[in-house]
Design an enzyme around this catalytic site. Structure first.
Site, PDB file in Angstrom:
ATOM      1  N   LYS A  13      42.913  52.919 148.246  1.00  0.00           N
ATOM      2  CA  LYS A  13      41.729  52.090 148.536  1.00  0.00           C
ATOM      3  C   LYS A  13      41.456  51.063 147.440  1.00  0.00           C
ATOM      4  O   LYS A  13      41.173  49.910 147.727  1.00  0.00           O
ATOM      5  CB  LYS A  13      40.491  52.976 148.730  1.00  0.00           C
ATOM      6  N   ARG A  88      29.384  57.153 151.087  1.00  0.00           N
ATOM      7  CA  ARG A  88      30.209  58.356 150.948  1.00  0.00           C
ATOM      8  C   ARG A  88      29.843  59.439 151.962  1.00  0.00           C
ATOM      9  O   ARG A  88      30.554  60.424 152.081  1.00  0.00           O
ATOM     10  CB  ARG A  88      30.074  58.938 149.535  1.00  0.00           C
ATOM     11  N   ARG A 127      52.204  62.309 140.305  1.00  0.00           N
ATOM     12  CA  ARG A 127      51.947  61.380 139.195  1.00  0.00           C
ATOM     13  C   ARG A 127      52.158  62.069 137.848  1.00  0.00           C
ATOM     14  O   ARG A 127      51.783  63.225 137.656  1.00  0.00           O
ATOM     15  CB  ARG A 127      50.519  60.835 139.267  1.00  0.00           C
ATOM     16  N   ARG A 161      47.993  65.351 134.954  1.00  0.00           N
ATOM     17  CA  ARG A 161      46.576  65.563 134.684  1.00  0.00           C
ATOM     18  C   ARG A 161      46.038  66.681 135.567  1.00  0.00           C
ATOM     19  O   ARG A 161      46.524  66.894 136.681  1.00  0.00           O
ATOM     20  CB  ARG A 161      45.785  64.278 134.942  1.00  0.00           C
ATOM     21  N   ARG A 172      39.808  68.056 146.803  1.00  0.00           N
ATOM     22  CA  ARG A 172      39.244  66.718 147.008  1.00  0.00           C
ATOM     23  C   ARG A 172      39.365  66.282 148.465  1.00  0.00           C
ATOM     24  O   ARG A 172      38.459  65.644 149.020  1.00  0.00           O
ATOM     25  CB  ARG A 172      39.950  65.709 146.096  1.00  0.00           C
TER      26      ARG A 172
END
Length: 219
Positions: A13, A88, A127, A161, A172
């Site tokens: 996004k 949201r 990642r 991370r 999430r």
């Protein structure tokens, strides 16, 4: 054009918002940026938000909405804007509807970036970030380092991370499905939702989005 950008974490996004805002010649309004700007400038809304955050509490919807309204009222947003990260939830979406109606304007489209859940997990959990410089980011599948676990740019150690772990990503996603995804049905009832695939190269997704928005505007 007045657009809301929505999609799960990992849909790209932020990247698409920057490209689309540039192509559409409207400001990219990110809630993250709004919070940082208001807090760093010490505005009344920033101080209020910080008081909640310092106490370990969520910032109430009305504070977030007030920040967004204030930003949308600025001259550069007179002819449109692209909202990223707001609304949201359905409560915020309804408040946005009311705020825009008060100003005599309405949204032109809600752009829904669609990505399969497994792809989201692959994108985020893959990642790897350099401990020496967080701007040095690699991906085990899409942009692997020449030597596993070693940054190509400075030789620093690459690590995953905590926020990028598969468990955290799935949590999430669950929050997204529960809290944010319902706004798509809210806006679909108004005939505003434009859904596109967010798979492929960044430029391909941007072109796909622009074409979809143009079709929507011509309809």
């Amino acid at each position: 054009m007045r657009i809301v950008l929505v999609g799960p974490p990992g849909a790209g996004k932020g990247t698409q918002a920057a490209y689309l805002a540039k192509n559409l010649k409207v400001p990219h309004i990110s809630t993250g940026d709004l919070f940082r700007a208001n807090i760093s400038q010490g505005t009344p809304l920033g101080k209020l938000a910080k008081s909640y955050m310092d106490a370990g509490n969520l910032v109430p919807d009305e504070v977030t909405i007030a920040m967004a309204q204030e930003r949308m009222a600025q001259p550069d947003a007179a002819n449109g804007f692209l909202l990223d990260g707001f609304p949201r939830n359905v409560s915020q979406a309804k408040a946005l509807d009311e705020a825009l109606a008060t100003d005599g304007v309405k949204l032109d489209a809600v752009l829904d970036l669609e990505v399969p859940e497994d792809e989201v997990v692959t994108r985020i959990a893959g990642r790897r970030v350099c401990r020496n410089d967080s701007a040095h980011v690699f991906h085990v599948t899409y942009s692997p380092p020449k030597t596993e676990g070693v940054c190509d740019l400075c030789g620093g150690e690459l690590y995953q991370r905590d926020d990028d772990s598969e468990e955290t990503v799935r949590t999430r996603l669950e929050v997204y499905h529960t809290q944010t995804e319902p706004i798509i049905d809210h806006y679909r009832a108004q005939g505003l939702v434009v859904t596109i695939s967010a798979l492929g190269k960044v430029t391909e997704v941007t072109e796909r989005a622009m074409a979809a928005l143009e079709r929507g505007r011509a309809a």
